[in-house]
Design an enzyme around this catalytic site. Structure first.
Site, PDB file in Angstrom:
ATOM      1  N   ASN A 231      68.721   3.945-102.578  1.00  0.00           N
ATOM      2  CA  ASN A 231      70.130   3.749-102.937  1.00  0.00           C
ATOM      3  C   ASN A 231      70.162   2.683-104.023  1.00  0.00           C
ATOM      4  OD1 ASN A 231      72.821   3.137-103.116  1.00  0.00           O
ATOM      5  ND2 ASN A 231      72.991   2.228-101.070  1.00  0.00           N
TER       6      ASN A 231
ATOM      7  N   LYS B 166      72.539   1.641-105.706  1.00  0.00           N
ATOM      8  CA  LYS B 166      73.820   0.908-105.774  1.00  0.00           C
ATOM      9  C   LYS B 166      74.295   0.832-107.236  1.00  0.00           C
ATOM     10  CE  LYS B 166      72.567  -1.488-101.590  1.00  0.00           C
ATOM     11  NZ  LYS B 166      72.798  -2.601-100.689  1.00  0.00           N
TER      12      LYS B 166
ATOM     13  N   HIS C 139      78.467   4.218 -96.289  1.00  0.00           N
ATOM     14  CA  HIS C 139      77.647   3.007 -96.441  1.00  0.00           C
ATOM     15  C   HIS C 139      78.491   1.787 -96.059  1.00  0.00           C
ATOM     16  CE1 HIS C 139      75.346  -0.225 -98.258  1.00  0.00           C
ATOM     17  NE2 HIS C 139      74.306   0.594 -98.206  1.00  0.00           N
TER      18      HIS C 139
ATOM     19  N   GLU D 103      78.869  -0.979 -97.332  1.00  0.00           N
ATOM     20  CA  GLU D 103      79.596  -1.598 -98.453  1.00  0.00           C
ATOM     21  C   GLU D 103      80.883  -0.826 -98.742  1.00  0.00           C
ATOM     22  OE1 GLU D 103      76.305  -1.752-101.206  1.00  0.00           O
ATOM     23  OE2 GLU D 103      75.350  -3.246 -99.918  1.00  0.00           O
TER      24      GLU D 103
ATOM     25  N   GLU E 217      71.891   1.529 -90.228  1.00  0.00           N
ATOM     26  CA  GLU E 217      71.776   0.391 -91.126  1.00  0.00           C
ATOM     27  C   GLU E 217      72.483  -0.816 -90.525  1.00  0.00           C
ATOM     28  OE1 GLU E 217      70.790   1.538 -95.349  1.00  0.00           O
ATOM     29  OE2 GLU E 217      72.954   1.591 -95.240  1.00  0.00           O
TER      30      GLU E 217
ATOM     31  N   GLY F  94      70.254  -6.071 -97.610  1.00  0.00           N
ATOM     32  CA  GLY F  94      70.226  -6.984 -98.749  1.00  0.00           C
ATOM     33  C   GLY F  94      70.016  -8.436 -98.372  1.00  0.00           C
TER      34      GLY F  94
ATOM     35  N   SER G 223      66.655  -3.949 -95.670  1.00  0.00           N
ATOM     36  CA  SER G 223      65.510  -4.722 -96.166  1.00  0.00           C
ATOM     37  C   SER G 223      64.163  -4.075 -95.830  1.00  0.00           C
ATOM     38  CB  SER G 223      65.577  -6.165 -95.667  1.00  0.00           C
ATOM     39  OG  SER G 223      66.783  -6.776 -96.093  1.00  0.00           O
TER      40      SER G 223
ATOM     41  N   GLY H 119      67.602  -0.097-100.417  1.00  0.00           N
ATOM     42  CA  GLY H 119      68.370  -0.627-101.530  1.00  0.00           C
ATOM     43  C   GLY H 119      67.463  -1.370-102.507  1.00  0.00           C
ATOM     44  N   GLY H 120      67.311  -2.665-102.291  1.00  0.00           N
ATOM     45  CA  GLY H 120      66.579  -3.520-103.234  1.00  0.00           C
ATOM     46  C   GLY H 120      65.210  -2.990-103.627  1.00  0.00           C
TER      47      GLY H 120
HETATM   48  C1  PEP Z   1      71.214  -0.324 -98.323  1.00  0.00           C
HETATM   49  O1  PEP Z   1      72.066  -0.811 -99.043  1.00  0.00           O
HETATM   50  O2  PEP Z   1      71.389   0.832 -97.861  1.00  0.00           O
HETATM   51  C2  PEP Z   1      70.042  -1.114 -98.001  1.00  0.00           C
HETATM   52  C3  PEP Z   1      69.343  -0.798 -96.948  1.00  0.00           C
HETATM   53  O3  PEP Z   1      69.774  -2.162 -98.846  1.00  0.00           O
HETATM   54  P1  PEP Z   1      68.477  -3.132 -98.746  1.00  0.00           P
HETATM   55  O4  PEP Z   1      67.270  -2.250 -98.638  1.00  0.00           O
HETATM   56  O5  PEP Z   1      68.509  -3.899-100.038  1.00  0.00           O
HETATM   57  O6  PEP Z   1      68.658  -3.969 -97.551  1.00  0.00           O
END
Ligand code: PEP
Length: 252
Positions: free
Chosen positions: A9, A11, A95, A97, A167, A173, A212, A233-234
């Site tokens: 993702n 973002k 999600h 967010e 999640e 994040g 993460s 994400g990251g």
């Molecule tokens: C996400 O936003 O779905 C996510 C899991 O981000 P991160 O891996 O950065 O925690």
């Protein structure tokens, strides 16, 4: 019987140059082997360009959000059929967010889930608790509420062509990852909830972990019996980081 799905993702990150480099790095480094697939979810404006860049590779395309409406006067929204036109097979819905920043309710998420499926997209339904909710012992009731909103609207049959992503909001994040045991406990619970309604569908649905996930912790998480991949994400923004997770899936 369930394959791993490793989904990135992105973002609201990237740009033409950065995306080109990221995709060529991923495509060049897809681990050999079977039993897993890779998915990238860029921002809307880049979907078509990324679709062209991944053509012929093992990497699939998804979007990060979708309208619950088919077409019409919804300024700024993107319809499910438009995502299909852009080459998407998947779309993330719900999600945290979107829920927290844009106020999406579980009922709106359910409508998005249904609209996505109606257009032939596979929804990736995100559910998960905040840190306060976990500390109050409400993790299961929160994920049940979010899951039930979709089950009530779409029915258990819809989970035959959907993906769930657990999640924990406190892990997204933040660099804090659920331990494999913490994640497995919730994944097992989600699958058990689905199994009450249909054991076969529950046994087949992919349940991804998100929060993460990175190369260093992926193998431990993916070793758990009910963790079928990751929503990342990251660590999806650098080819080597994403490929390290893919490598853990390829070895699993
Ligand atoms: C996400 O936003 O779905 C996510 C899991 O981000 P991160 O891996 O950065 O925690």
């Amino acid at each position: 019987m369930r394959e791993f799905l490793i989904a990135g993702n992105w973002k609201m990150n990237g740009g033409n140059a950065a995306n080109g480099a990221l995709i060529s790095g991923i495509v060049a480094g897809v681990p050999s082997g079977s039993g897993f697939s890779l998915l990238v979810c860029p921002p809307f404006p880049y979907l078509s360009a990324v679709a062209a860049q991944i053509e012929g590779s093992a990497v699939k395309l998804g979007a990060q959000n979708v309208s619950e409406h088919e077409s019409g006067a919804y300024t700024g929204e993107v319809a499910p059929a438009m995502l299909k036109d852009a080459g998407c097979d998947y779309v993330i819905v719900g999600h945290s967010e979107r829920r927290a920043i844009y106020g999406e309710s579980s009922f709106q998420v359910a409508a998005k889930f249904q609209a996505a499926q109606a257009a032939g997209l596979t929804p990736i339904l995100c559910i998960g608790e905040t840190l306060d909710e976990r500390n109050e012992g409400a993790t299961e009731s929160v994920v049940d509420f979010q899951l039930n909103a979709v089950l009530d609207a779409a029915g258990i049959g819809a989970f035959g062509s959907a993906v769930v992503a657990y999640e924990p909001v406190w892990a997204i994040g933040t660099g804090m990852t659920a331990t494999p045991e913490q994640a497995q406990a919730v994944h097992g619970h989600i699958r058990a909830q689905l199994a009450v309604l249909d054991e076969k569908i529950a046994a087949g649905v992919q349940i991804l972990y998100g929060g993460s996930m990175k190369g260093e912790n992926a193998a431990g998480l993916l070793a758990m019996p009910d963790i079928d991949g990751g929503l990342i994400g990251g660590a999806s923004l650098k080819a080597n980081d994403f490929l390290a997770i893919a490598a853990a899936a390829a070895q699993g």
